[in-house]
Write a protein that holds these residues in place. Sequence first.
Motif, PDB file in Angstrom:
ATOM      1  N   VAL A  34       7.087  -7.859  12.329  1.00  0.00           N
ATOM      2  CA  VAL A  34       6.891  -7.130  11.076  1.00  0.00           C
ATOM      3  C   VAL A  34       5.802  -6.090  11.320  1.00  0.00           C
ATOM      4  CG1 VAL A  34       6.318  -7.293   8.632  1.00  0.00           C
ATOM      5  CG2 VAL A  34       7.531  -9.177   9.763  1.00  0.00           C
ATOM      6  N   ALA A  35       6.196  -4.832  11.431  1.00  0.00           N
ATOM      7  CA  ALA A  35       5.262  -3.737  11.690  1.00  0.00           C
ATOM      8  C   ALA A  35       5.045  -2.977  10.384  1.00  0.00           C
ATOM      9  CB  ALA A  35       5.818  -2.800  12.766  1.00  0.00           C
ATOM     10  N   GLY A  36       3.895  -3.224   9.774  1.00  0.00           N
ATOM     11  CA  GLY A  36       3.622  -2.706   8.441  1.00  0.00           C
ATOM     12  C   GLY A  36       3.600  -3.875   7.482  1.00  0.00           C
ATOM     13  N   CYS A  37       2.518  -4.635   7.518  1.00  0.00           N
ATOM     14  CA  CYS A  37       2.473  -5.924   6.812  1.00  0.00           C
ATOM     15  C   CYS A  37       2.076  -5.805   5.344  1.00  0.00           C
ATOM     16  CB  CYS A  37       1.481  -6.857   7.517  1.00  0.00           C
ATOM     17  SG  CYS A  37       1.758  -7.058   9.276  1.00  0.00           S
ATOM     18  N   VAL A  95      10.062  -2.239  10.257  1.00  0.00           N
ATOM     19  CA  VAL A  95       9.060  -1.171  10.207  1.00  0.00           C
ATOM     20  C   VAL A  95       8.986  -0.724   8.758  1.00  0.00           C
ATOM     21  CG1 VAL A  95       8.303   1.033  11.143  1.00  0.00           C
ATOM     22  CG2 VAL A  95       9.676  -0.501  12.562  1.00  0.00           C
ATOM     23  N   SER A  96       7.943  -1.161   8.072  1.00  0.00           N
ATOM     24  CA  SER A  96       7.906  -1.075   6.617  1.00  0.00           C
ATOM     25  C   SER A  96       6.808  -0.144   6.129  1.00  0.00           C
ATOM     26  CB  SER A  96       7.682  -2.476   6.023  1.00  0.00           C
ATOM     27  OG  SER A  96       8.624  -3.396   6.553  1.00  0.00           O
ATOM     28  N   PHE A  97       7.201   1.066   5.704  1.00  0.00           N
ATOM     29  CA  PHE A  97       6.256   2.045   5.146  1.00  0.00           C
ATOM     30  C   PHE A  97       5.037   2.195   6.047  1.00  0.00           C
ATOM     31  CE2 PHE A  97       8.513   0.154   1.478  1.00  0.00           C
ATOM     32  CZ  PHE A  97       9.254   1.268   1.145  1.00  0.00           C
ATOM     33  N   LEU A  98       5.306   2.360   7.326  1.00  0.00           N
ATOM     34  CA  LEU A  98       4.259   2.476   8.327  1.00  0.00           C
ATOM     35  C   LEU A  98       4.212   3.874   8.942  1.00  0.00           C
ATOM     36  CD1 LEU A  98       2.151   1.083  10.291  1.00  0.00           C
ATOM     37  CD2 LEU A  98       4.115   0.687  11.805  1.00  0.00           C
ATOM     38  N   LEU A  99       5.361   4.412   9.308  1.00  0.00           N
ATOM     39  CA  LEU A  99       5.398   5.640  10.107  1.00  0.00           C
ATOM     40  C   LEU A  99       4.829   6.838   9.357  1.00  0.00           C
ATOM     41  CD1 LEU A  99       8.874   5.284  11.846  1.00  0.00           C
ATOM     42  CD2 LEU A  99       6.604   4.668  12.714  1.00  0.00           C
ATOM     43  N   GLU A 100       4.905   6.851   8.035  1.00  0.00           N
ATOM     44  CA  GLU A 100       4.386   7.998   7.280  1.00  0.00           C
ATOM     45  C   GLU A 100       2.864   7.958   7.146  1.00  0.00           C
ATOM     46  OE1 GLU A 100       5.591   4.996   4.030  1.00  0.00           O
ATOM     47  OE2 GLU A 100       6.153   5.545   6.087  1.00  0.00           O
ATOM     48  N   ARG A 101       2.235   6.848   7.499  1.00  0.00           N
ATOM     49  CA  ARG A 101       0.788   6.733   7.302  1.00  0.00           C
ATOM     50  C   ARG A 101       0.008   6.590   8.606  1.00  0.00           C
ATOM     51  NH1 ARG A 101      -0.542   1.168   7.534  1.00  0.00           N
ATOM     52  NH2 ARG A 101       1.106  -0.278   6.902  1.00  0.00           N
ATOM     53  N   VAL A 102       0.675   6.767   9.768  1.00  0.00           N
ATOM     54  CA  VAL A 102      -0.032   6.672  11.039  1.00  0.00           C
ATOM     55  C   VAL A 102       0.111   7.975  11.821  1.00  0.00           C
ATOM     56  CG1 VAL A 102       0.291   4.179  11.192  1.00  0.00           C
ATOM     57  CG2 VAL A 102       1.966   5.695  12.255  1.00  0.00           C
ATOM     58  N   ARG A 103      -0.891   8.266  12.615  1.00  0.00           N
ATOM     59  CA  ARG A 103      -0.819   9.401  13.531  1.00  0.00           C
ATOM     60  C   ARG A 103      -0.155   8.947  14.842  1.00  0.00           C
ATOM     61  NH1 ARG A 103      -3.322  13.438  11.153  1.00  0.00           N
ATOM     62  NH2 ARG A 103      -4.967  12.979   9.631  1.00  0.00           N
ATOM     63  N   ARG A 125      12.034   1.186   6.797  1.00  0.00           N
ATOM     64  CA  ARG A 125      11.813   1.781   5.477  1.00  0.00           C
ATOM     65  C   ARG A 125      10.607   2.702   5.589  1.00  0.00           C
ATOM     66  NH1 ARG A 125      11.127  -2.573   0.941  1.00  0.00           N
ATOM     67  NH2 ARG A 125      11.691  -0.832  -0.416  1.00  0.00           N
ATOM     68  N   MET A 126      10.737   3.916   5.078  1.00  0.00           N
ATOM     69  CA  MET A 126       9.619   4.855   5.119  1.00  0.00           C
ATOM     70  C   MET A 126       9.767   5.865   4.002  1.00  0.00           C
ATOM     71  SD  MET A 126      10.547   7.253   8.418  1.00  0.00           S
ATOM     72  CE  MET A 126      12.070   8.226   8.463  1.00  0.00           C
ATOM     73  N   ARG A 127       8.629   6.433   3.574  1.00  0.00           N
ATOM     74  CA  ARG A 127       8.665   7.526   2.610  1.00  0.00           C
ATOM     75  C   ARG A 127       9.145   8.794   3.314  1.00  0.00           C
ATOM     76  NH1 ARG A 127       8.665   4.222  -1.486  1.00  0.00           N
ATOM     77  NH2 ARG A 127       6.755   2.982  -1.663  1.00  0.00           N
ATOM     78  N   ASP A 128       9.931   9.577   2.611  1.00  0.00           N
ATOM     79  CA  ASP A 128      10.528  10.780   3.166  1.00  0.00           C
ATOM     80  C   ASP A 128       9.616  11.978   2.943  1.00  0.00           C
ATOM     81  OD1 ASP A 128      12.177  12.779   4.076  1.00  0.00           O
ATOM     82  OD2 ASP A 128      13.726  12.504   2.541  1.00  0.00           O
ATOM     83  N   HIS A 221      14.939  10.847  -4.785  1.00  0.00           N
ATOM     84  CA  HIS A 221      14.637   9.709  -3.914  1.00  0.00           C
ATOM     85  C   HIS A 221      13.253   9.920  -3.317  1.00  0.00           C
ATOM     86  CE1 HIS A 221      15.560  12.521  -0.638  1.00  0.00           C
ATOM     87  NE2 HIS A 221      14.917  11.676   0.150  1.00  0.00           N
ATOM     88  N   ASP A 222      12.679   8.861  -2.802  1.00  0.00           N
ATOM     89  CA  ASP A 222      11.417   8.978  -2.070  1.00  0.00           C
ATOM     90  C   ASP A 222      11.435   8.157  -0.782  1.00  0.00           C
ATOM     91  OD1 ASP A 222      11.300   6.503  -3.583  1.00  0.00           O
ATOM     92  OD2 ASP A 222       9.203   6.371  -3.002  1.00  0.00           O
ATOM     93  N   GLU A 223      12.450   7.306  -0.612  1.00  0.00           N
ATOM     94  CA  GLU A 223      12.471   6.370   0.507  1.00  0.00           C
ATOM     95  C   GLU A 223      13.705   6.584   1.374  1.00  0.00           C
ATOM     96  OE1 GLU A 223      13.608   1.705   1.029  1.00  0.00           O
ATOM     97  OE2 GLU A 223      12.273   2.200  -0.636  1.00  0.00           O
ATOM     98  N   ILE A 224      13.516   6.494   2.682  1.00  0.00           N
ATOM     99  CA  ILE A 224      14.616   6.445   3.644  1.00  0.00           C
ATOM    100  C   ILE A 224      14.712   5.015   4.162  1.00  0.00           C
ATOM    101  CG2 ILE A 224      15.418   7.198   5.919  1.00  0.00           C
ATOM    102  CD1 ILE A 224      14.029   9.861   5.417  1.00  0.00           C
ATOM    103  N   THR A 225      15.923   4.467   4.121  1.00  0.00           N
ATOM    104  CA  THR A 225      16.179   3.128   4.643  1.00  0.00           C
ATOM    105  C   THR A 225      17.209   3.250   5.752  1.00  0.00           C
ATOM    106  OG1 THR A 225      15.774   2.158   2.453  1.00  0.00           O
ATOM    107  CG2 THR A 225      16.922   0.780   4.074  1.00  0.00           C
TER     108      THR A 225
END
Length: 239
Positions: A34-37, A95-103, A125-128, A221-225
């Motif tokens: 679980v990446a993005g706890c 990968v849960s709402f992680l990629l949009e908040r990391v460099r 799952r990530m914000r678009d 929409h705001d989320e990509i799944t």
Amino acid sequence: MSEVRSVAPRGDLFGQRVREQWAGLLGRRLDVLVAGCAHDEPLVLERIETRATGVDEDHPAIRAVLGERADLVSWSLGDLRCVPLPPRSYDVIQVSFLLERVRHAELVLDRLLQSLRPGGLVLLRMRDRRSAYGLLDRIAPSWLRRLLWRLVVAPGTPGPFPAVYEPLASSDGMHAFCLSRGLMITDDTRNTSGPARNRGLAAVALAAVARLTNGRYPAGHDEITMVIRKPQHHFARLL
């Protein structure tokens, strides 16, 4: 680029794909990363044994959430570019709402993929960044984001987290990444979740962003799944 659409109901998409994965592995235990706890709820899978491990950045709000999660057997917090991840150790990665908040999001995702077994699944799952919510989230000053967060989410919801939104946090960015790594996207949907579901102030702000950008950043929409599969015979890069 053509868009892959899910044939499974949204609410059961991840569960259905994991059950298919489990059946293909002849019913053995599934190892899950679980990446993005901070956000995603545990997978609810009847009769399927799973062993879940967590990984995320070291953030006070994330530490507080981890203290309440009983589904994780262990977790590691720190710089995701160097946090220990044993290679080829997991059947499924959330990968849960992680990629949009990391460099360095591509580097982080590459490291996660190295820990995925051939034939394994990524439940993403990530914000678009190409949505009205994504644009507003990344251009708003930090004080305004904190104020709006308290107004549009339920009390106790962790956040707001950093709004980085590198190009990977978009449909085009993710499709290009998967193409260059030889990964297959089996499902690709757009949803609305989190603060964007609020029908008050948030809805007004998102509609205004959509109008001001002539629909280039839609409010619908705001989320990509996505569900992404790592091939059995996987090369690190095809290009």
